[in-house]
Motif scaffolding. Structure first.
Motif, PDB file in Angstrom:
ATOM      1  N   THR A 153      -7.583   1.062  -0.594  1.00 17.86           N
ATOM      2  CA  THR A 153      -6.614   0.239   0.141  1.00 17.86           C
ATOM      3  C   THR A 153      -6.562   0.556   1.627  1.00 17.86           C
ATOM      4  N   ARG A 154      -7.483   1.419   2.075  1.00 20.82           N
ATOM      5  CA  ARG A 154      -7.525   1.739   3.509  1.00 20.82           C
ATOM      6  C   ARG A 154      -7.809   0.474   4.306  1.00 20.82           C
ATOM      7  N   ARG A 155      -7.251   0.460   5.492  1.00 17.25           N
ATOM      8  CA  ARG A 155      -7.549  -0.656   6.384  1.00 17.25           C
ATOM      9  C   ARG A 155      -8.888  -0.386   7.049  1.00 17.25           C
ATOM     10  N   ALA A 156      -9.715  -1.396   7.096  1.00 15.04           N
ATOM     11  CA  ALA A 156     -11.059  -1.236   7.675  1.00 15.04           C
ATOM     12  C   ALA A 156     -10.987  -1.102   9.183  1.00 15.04           C
ATOM     13  N   ARG A 188      -6.918  -9.942  -3.543  1.00 12.35           N
ATOM     14  CA  ARG A 188      -8.346  -9.697  -3.323  1.00 12.35           C
ATOM     15  C   ARG A 188      -9.252 -10.641  -4.106  1.00 12.35           C
ATOM     16  N   ARG A 227       0.832  -1.207   0.000  1.00 14.22           N
ATOM     17  CA  ARG A 227       0.000   0.000   0.000  1.00 14.22           C
ATOM     18  C   ARG A 227       0.862   1.251   0.000  1.00 14.22           C
ATOM     19  N   ASN A 228       1.856   1.300   0.864  1.00 11.25           N
ATOM     20  CA  ASN A 228       2.722   2.479   0.922  1.00 11.25           C
ATOM     21  C   ASN A 228       3.519   2.649  -0.363  1.00 11.25           C
ATOM     22  N   LEU A 272      -1.638  -6.080  -4.717  1.00 11.67           N
ATOM     23  CA  LEU A 272      -2.827  -5.821  -3.898  1.00 11.67           C
ATOM     24  C   LEU A 272      -4.079  -6.430  -4.537  1.00 11.67           C
TER      25      LEU A 272
END
Length: 166
Positions: A163-166, A96, A46-47, A92
């Motif tokens: 891609t944010r973490r929930a 999924r 993600r980064n 990523l």
């Protein structure tokens, strides 16, 4: 397309453009061959995706506003670092979907890339032609690259969100 821009905006000859393009290739080789793996391993996909999209936005913006060829060259390594984004996005996305859907994912990615490869050159040349035509009253030859920077910035916003973490 970038060749037309460099010839027009900076008055470079074919040799100079060729050397710049060789530099682009060399920077891309360094990033693709040596930096992506360690960067993804150290900072995470993600980064690396976010960083790659930031570098791509900055690189296109530098290309678009650079008043001199020397400043244009600052954009070359920035654009090479954009390479972090594609590798990270593919990783990523692959996680999924299930193993039985990997082929569909890759096919969809290739289809989207094909469509972008058809639209991109036309969009570049149209916006470039409009930006330099005398009748427009404005002379902004970097318009296609600024437009590209805005599109990558939009991709950054989407990438950040999905891609944010929930």
């Amino acid at each position: 397309m970038g060749v037309l821009y460099m010839l027009y905006r900076y008055g470079w000859d074919e040799r100079t453009v060729g050397l710049v393009m060789a530099g682009v290739g060399l920077c891309s080789i360094v990033v693709q061959g040596g930096l992506i793996g360690p960067v993804v391993k150290r900072f995470g996909e993600r980064n690396a995706l976010i960083a790659g999209l930031l570098f791509g936005t900055a690189g296109f913006f530098v290309y678009g506003i650079a008043p001199t060829g020397m400043i244009f060259l600052i954009g070359v390594p920035l654009m090479a670092l954009w390479g972090f984004a594609n590798a990270s996005a593919l990783g990523l996305m692959s996680r999924r979907v299930g193993a039985d859907e990997q082929g569909q994912l890759q096919g969809a990615n290739q289809s989207i890339q094909g469509i972008a490869n058809m639209i991109g050159p036309g969009l570049f040349t149209l916006s470039f032609a409009y930006a330099i035509r005398p009748e427009s009253g404005v002379h902004l030859p970097g318009t296609p690259f600024v437009l590209a920077a805005l599109l990558v910035l939009a991709a950054l916003a989407i990438g950040w969100r999905v891609t944010r973490r929930a």
